[in-house]
Enzyme design. Sequence first.
Site, PDB file in Angstrom:
ATOM      1  CB  CYS A  72      -0.962  -0.014   1.185  1.00  0.00           C
ATOM      2  SG  CYS A  72      -0.202  -0.385   2.780  1.00  0.00           S
ATOM      3  CE1 TYR A  73       2.360   4.237   4.921  1.00  0.00           C
ATOM      4  CE2 TYR A  73       3.180   2.113   5.680  1.00  0.00           C
ATOM      5  CZ  TYR A  73       2.574   3.333   5.956  1.00  0.00           C
ATOM      6  OH  TYR A  73       2.195   3.639   7.236  1.00  0.00           O
TER       7      TYR A  73
END
Length: 336
Positions: A145-146
């Site tokens: 996600c990051y």
Amino acid sequence: MIRVGIFGATGYAGYELLRWLRRHPEVRVVFAASESSAGASLADVIPGPLDTPLIAPDEAPLGDVDLVFLALPHGAAGKMARRARAAGVRVIDFSADFRLATPESYRRWYGHDHPAPELLPAPYGLPELNRAALRGAMLIANPGCYPTGMLLGVAPLLMAGALTDPLIIVDAKSGVSGAGRAPKQNTHFVEVNENLAPYSIGQVHRHVGEMRQEAQRIARGVAPEIVFTPQLLPVSRGILSTIYLRIPDDWSEDRVRALYREQYADEPFVRVLSAGALATLGHTTDTNVCAISLTLARPGLLIVVSSEDNMVKGAAGQAIQNMNLMFGLDETTGLV
């Protein structure tokens, strides 16, 4: 009709995936598996509308599906991917097991041998930057996600060779769901509420290896150095990444925005905001969109703010986007 199975259906990402697949017109979910809750109904484990029976992973009928989604911890996901591929089933993996291209890199960042090195390298599932490799793929590594927000935030400049300094500083704040459903002391309500806590700062977070690998792949003549500060935000979902970049002193903000809009002109899930607007969590909550704002702080110093829903564009939605590419469907099917 694509027949799919989900491993790890009681985790946040697995549950979100099942929720979105219910609206997909070309998908039938054949099974949902859970190690901890086999034999129960999903609605009994997680109160809500998804009343799906849960089976044990070892009982999953791989012969009845075309694709499995692995919403499992790293290590366990790689072993299940090996089993699925041996059965001729396609795989989209949510874990980190196939994001790094070599067993050596995986060992460096995760501290143990790769569970299925014969399946490396796998296509990296960020469609906006790697679409050609995803069409028809048998195994796709769904990005972290990051890294999703960071890479979409810097890619146009990297691809244009426009950075004057290889140092990229990323300050990213994530909702608590990004830490997973398993309880930990630092994710208890009392620890998180009315607090903002950094963790694994500098160059030690495991996602740094993934960010660096993919940034170097798309950069032209630059080996980016990434300093990453993740922070736990007291909200349920969403990631807001503030990224600091050095660009040529004679580049105006309008020139940068034109570059981004040209790069993402045909991308249904990337929104480049207008001058003066700043990306917020609200721009992307419950969507598969990444919103990007651009601010020239002074000549040569650009601040990019990238917003995404960590459970959708950062996990389940992106996995569906990858599935659509894998099976030759319109990329937006089931996501708009």
